[in-house]
Design a protein around this motif. Structure first.
Motif, short mmCIF file in Angstrom:
data_model
loop_
_atom_site.label_atom_id
_atom_site.label_comp_id
_atom_site.label_asym_id
_atom_site.label_seq_id
_atom_site.Cartn_x
_atom_site.Cartn_y
_atom_site.Cartn_z
N UNK A 79 -23.93 -21.43 -4.06
CA UNK A 79 -23.18 -21.29 -5.59
C UNK A 79 -23.13 -20.09 -6.27
N UNK A 80 -24.74 -19.40 -6.36
CA UNK A 80 -24.75 -18.21 -7.42
C UNK A 80 -24.19 -17.23 -6.29
N UNK A 81 -23.51 -16.92 -4.82
CA UNK A 81 -22.92 -15.88 -4.40
C UNK A 81 -21.42 -16.42 -4.81
N UNK A 82 -20.84 -17.32 -4.90
CA UNK A 82 -20.04 -17.83 -4.92
C UNK A 82 -19.35 -17.68 -6.18
N UNK A 83 -19.69 -17.63 -7.20
CA UNK A 83 -19.64 -16.79 -9.08
C UNK A 83 -19.40 -15.98 -8.46
N UNK A 84 -20.83 -14.70 -8.29
CA UNK A 84 -20.14 -13.06 -7.58
C UNK A 84 -19.37 -12.72 -7.25
N UNK A 85 -18.85 -13.72 -5.96
CA UNK A 85 -17.45 -13.18 -5.72
C UNK A 85 -16.68 -14.04 -6.38
N UNK A 86 -16.47 -14.50 -7.23
CA UNK A 86 -14.87 -14.58 -7.63
C UNK A 86 -15.28 -13.78 -8.83
N UNK A 87 -16.14 -13.56 -9.76
CA UNK A 87 -16.22 -11.79 -10.70
C UNK A 87 -15.60 -10.98 -10.09
N UNK A 88 -16.24 -10.65 -9.35
CA UNK A 88 -15.96 -8.89 -7.93
C UNK A 88 -14.01 -9.71 -7.71
N UNK A 89 -14.07 -10.76 -7.33
CA UNK A 89 -12.35 -10.52 -6.39
C UNK A 89 -11.26 -10.71 -7.47
N UNK A 90 -11.99 -11.01 -9.20
CA UNK A 90 -11.16 -11.50 -10.30
C UNK A 90 -11.17 -9.44 -11.27
N UNK A 91 -12.38 -8.35 -11.00
CA UNK A 91 -11.61 -7.61 -11.13
C UNK A 91 -10.93 -7.12 -10.34
N UNK A 92 -10.76 -6.85 -9.36
CA UNK A 92 -10.03 -6.45 -7.88
C UNK A 92 -8.23 -7.03 -8.57
N UNK A 93 -8.53 -8.14 -9.27
CA UNK A 93 -7.15 -8.80 -9.47
C UNK A 93 -6.80 -7.75 -10.85
N UNK A 94 -7.65 -7.75 -12.20
CA UNK A 94 -6.96 -7.69 -12.80
C UNK A 94 -7.10 -5.32 -12.86
N UNK A 95 -7.53 -5.53 -11.95
CA UNK A 95 -6.64 -3.79 -11.62
C UNK A 95 -5.87 -3.34 -10.44
N UNK A 96 -4.70 -4.32 -10.34
CA UNK A 96 -3.91 -4.71 -9.31
C UNK A 96 -3.86 -4.46 -8.13
N UNK A 97 -5.49 -4.36 -7.58
CA UNK A 97 -5.81 -3.61 -6.34
C UNK A 97 -5.74 -5.19 -5.29
N UNK A 98 -4.95 -5.04 -4.80
CA UNK A 98 -4.24 -6.45 -3.72
C UNK A 98 -4.35 -6.11 -2.11
N UNK A 99 -4.75 -7.16 -1.76
CA UNK A 99 -5.27 -6.52 -0.05
C UNK A 99 -3.64 -6.89 0.38
N UNK A 100 -2.71 -6.47 1.46
CA UNK A 100 -1.89 -6.77 2.16
C UNK A 100 -2.15 -7.94 3.76
#
Length: 161
Positions: free
Chosen positions: A29-50
């Motif tokens: 679960x701790x890994x899932x939480x950290x990954x969600x945070x890192x993924x939100x960081x990508x989203x906030x910066x508009x970095x969206x993989x195609x």
């Protein structure tokens, strides 16, 4: 293209009694939480993989699913080449021809992701020691998947809980 080399999130400890096949170890679960945070960081910066390629091993696959859900990018595609040492021809085949503005995420494991980053940046898998944490994201700009073709754009490390 912008390549996002992403190490899987924190997984259960190795335990041959619970997971005789290490490829089946899931995230904690701790890994899932950290990954969600890192993924939100990508989203906030508009970095969206195609394109989102992931090792088929459970911990990498679960990580890629979190990235897809949080960032809003396509669902992951299994890529066996991410479950072993860097093989640029196989990875290049999986990535395919890409527009220069494409963003491609590669979710995999250490030490192989660090070796891939070093290969793209220096020409040798051992050319650069990369301390690649779980849920870390190494971004490399490269026109093609070839040794020394990359330029380091950023390296994000997760913060503690």
């Amino acid at each position: 293209m912008l390549l996002l080399l992403m190490r899987h999130a924190e997984a259960e400890p190795r335990d041959p009694a619970r997971w005789p096949d290490d490829a089946r170890r899931p995230l904690v679960e701790r890994g899932r939480r950290r990954q969600r945070r890192m993924s939100r960081r990508l989203r906030r910066r508009g970095i969206v993989p195609d394109l989102l390629l992931a090792s088929p091993w459970a911990r990498a696959w679960e990580t890629a699913e979190i990235v897809s859900d949080v960032v809003g990018c396509p669902t992951p595609v299994a890529c066996e080449a991410l479950a072993g040492p860097p093989d640029l021809p196989r990875l290049g085949e999986a990535v395919g021809a890409r527009d220069p503005d494409s963003v491609v995420a590669l979710v995999g494991h250490e030490p192989w992701l660090g070796e891939l980053g070093a290969l793209l940046l220096t020409g040798r898998p051992s050319g650069l020691a990369i301390d690649f944490p779980k849920s870390g994201i190494l971004a490399i700009r490269a026109e093609r998947l070839e040794p020394t073709s990359g330029t380091l754009m950023f390296f994000w490390r997760p913060r503690g809980d």
